[in-house]
Scaffold this active site. Structure first.
Site, short mmCIF file in Angstrom:
data_model
loop_
_atom_site.label_atom_id
_atom_site.label_comp_id
_atom_site.label_asym_id
_atom_site.label_seq_id
_atom_site.Cartn_x
_atom_site.Cartn_y
_atom_site.Cartn_z
N LYS A 48 0.80 -1.22 0.00
CA LYS A 48 0.00 0.00 0.00
C LYS A 48 0.84 1.28 0.00
CE LYS A 48 -4.32 -1.66 0.46
NZ LYS A 48 -5.45 -1.31 -0.42
N SER A 299 1.30 -9.68 -0.51
CA SER A 299 0.92 -8.28 -0.43
C SER A 299 1.22 -7.60 0.90
CB SER A 299 -0.58 -8.13 -0.75
OG SER A 299 -1.35 -8.98 0.09
#
Length: 319
Positions: A48, A299
């Site tokens: 992110k 991720s």
């Protein structure tokens, strides 16, 4: 709809220099055709940071002074708080109740103001703060700048493995998959980009099948341990995935748990359940996936210590 381009992704890559980590491709000893890309090694523990850094870097000075706001289960909130601190920008993060305490604590430690709200109210509260305080709303995925920033992962994958055949990407709100598919399909058209999501939060599968948004209520998506993948697609991310994603598969909770354990034990990475879904697809559904050199995106690694401890001691499961 105007989709993000390869040029947009390349512009984002320039903004990331000196802030994000260029994560490596790690070979997996249990599968000689599999590499993992550990975005868990980013300073905030997830991919992110790429999108958040690009979004903040593109703000005009007057908007930076007023600050930014977002809604996030934790990883995007941490990323925006970090990027805002780098650029000296005030930041507020609206977090849904039930998010892992470790993520909430880390957002707070980065200097952001936190608002805890019921999951269904997260967007509305963030919009209220933006309107009342003049802050720029930077959503977790429904934003071209965010998609372009996440797409830099695709640039790096193709640079490091030019003959990559398959890229497996976790899908929650779809920003990560949208960005990676944009870059990979432009640079390596023969490669297949496949989305992966939990069976208990399979709204993206339903949306892609229907060709229009299918939103699952929080009561359904909150059943999955993959807390970063509980959000639904937006019109923007659905448009990208319909145009550029080659398919989507779902994985069970047991498969996610097994993949988390294998990654922790055999790659020595700190992995959260959301970060393990792509590897789970390769471990348990390889027969239904395209063959060849495969990259699974890990991720994130912002995991509750108890979950990490359980993964570290869990017996491995063949898959």
């Amino acid at each position: 709809m105007d989709l993000v381009t390869l040029d947009d992704v390349r512009l984002a890559a320039k903004d990331l220099a000196g802030v994000t980590v260029r994560t490596p491709l790690l070979p997996c000893r249990w599968d000689d055709q599999l590499w993992v890309k550990p975005e868990s090694l980013q300073p905030v523990g997830s991919f992110k940071l790429r999108g958040a850094t690009h979004a903040v870097a593109r703000l005009e000075p007057a908007l930076r002074a007023r600050g930014v706001v977002t809604h996030s289960s934790g990883n995007h909130g941490q990323a925006l708080a970090y990027a805002a601190r780098v650029h000296g920008v005030p930041c507020t993060v609206v977090i849904p109740e039930g998010a892992p305490a470790v993520k909430v604590d880390r957002v707070r430690a980065l200097g952001a103001e936190i608002r805890l709200v019921p999951p269904a109210d997260r967007l509305a509260v963030a919009e209220e703060i933006a309107a009342e305080q003049g802050r720029t709303l930077i959503p977790p995925f429904d934003d071209r700048r965010i998609i372009a920033g996440q797409g830099t992962i695709g640039l790096e994958v193709v640079e490091d493995l030019p003959d990559v055949d398959v890229v497996l990407v976790p899908v929650g709100g779809g920003g990560l998959a949208s960005g990676i598919a944009t870059a990979v399909k432009a640079l390596r058209p023969t490669a297949k980009v496949i989305g992966v999501e939990p069976e208990l939060a399979a709204d993206a599968r339903d949306s892609l099948t229907a060709g229009e948004l299918r939103v699952w209520e929080p009561a359904r998506t909150y059943r999955t341990s993959a807390d970063g993948l509980r959000t639904s697609l937006s019109e923007l991310t659905l448009a990208h995935l319909l145009a550029r994603l080659d398919g989507i598969v779902t994985v069970t909770e047991d498969e996610i748990t097994a993949a988390t354990a294998r990654l922790v034990q055999q790659t020595r990475l700190v992995v959260e359940p959301s970060g393990a879904v792509a590897a789970a697809a390769r471990m348990f559904h390889a027969a239904g996936l395209p063959a060849g050199r495969t990259v699974a995106v890990v991720s994130g690694g912002n995991v509750d210590p108890a979950v990490l401890a359980a993964a570290a001691t869990r017996p491995d499961v063949e898959g």
